[in-house]
Design a protein around this motif. Structure first.
Motif, short mmCIF file in Angstrom:
data_model
loop_
_atom_site.label_atom_id
_atom_site.label_comp_id
_atom_site.label_asym_id
_atom_site.label_seq_id
_atom_site.Cartn_x
_atom_site.Cartn_y
_atom_site.Cartn_z
N LEU A 52 8.84 24.99 25.50
CA LEU A 52 7.50 25.14 25.53
C LEU A 52 7.22 25.39 27.20
O LEU A 52 6.28 26.08 27.51
N ILE A 53 7.92 24.40 27.94
CA ILE A 53 7.99 24.39 29.55
C ILE A 53 8.38 26.14 29.81
O ILE A 53 7.78 26.47 30.80
N GLY A 54 9.49 26.52 29.23
CA GLY A 54 9.77 27.80 29.34
C GLY A 54 8.79 28.85 29.45
O GLY A 54 8.59 29.57 30.02
N ILE A 55 8.16 28.74 28.21
CA ILE A 55 7.20 29.67 27.86
C ILE A 55 6.06 29.74 28.85
O ILE A 55 5.59 30.64 29.38
N VAL A 56 5.25 28.24 29.00
CA VAL A 56 4.56 28.24 29.92
C VAL A 56 4.61 28.70 31.65
O VAL A 56 4.06 29.33 32.38
#
Length: 88
Positions: free
Chosen positions: A34-38
């Motif tokens: 999720l951190i990668g996507i955001v």
């Protein structure tokens, strides 16, 4: 690039950021993804605002570098925030 493209780019950028910045993440693989996507989305928009780069192409080197940089910064901030909370 559509939403699905940003998600795929973010997942890969998050994995690359995790490989560049190894260590134990407090949230595990799901949070890292999720951190990668955001981070990819934030990095892309900040790069477009600051440098005027075109972030609409999936295979552009600048898009990938901005996505990885955004993921690294967000991962670092996440580790700082959760690390302090865990020790408090």
């Amino acid at each position: 690039m559509g939403v699905l493209g940003w998600i795929v780019l973010g997942l890969i950028a998050g994995a690359i950021a995790k490989a560049i910045m190894p260590g134990k993440d407090p949230g595990g693989i799901i949070i890292t993804m999720l951190i990668g996507i955001v981070g990819a989305i934030i990095g892309g928009f900040v790069g477009k605002a600051l440098f005027g780069t075109d972030i609409s192409t999936f295979f552009s080197l600048s898009t990938w570098l901005l996505a990885i940089l955004g993921s690294l910064i967000l991962l670092g901030i996440y580790r700082l925030v959760t690390g302090r909370r865990a020790h408090a």
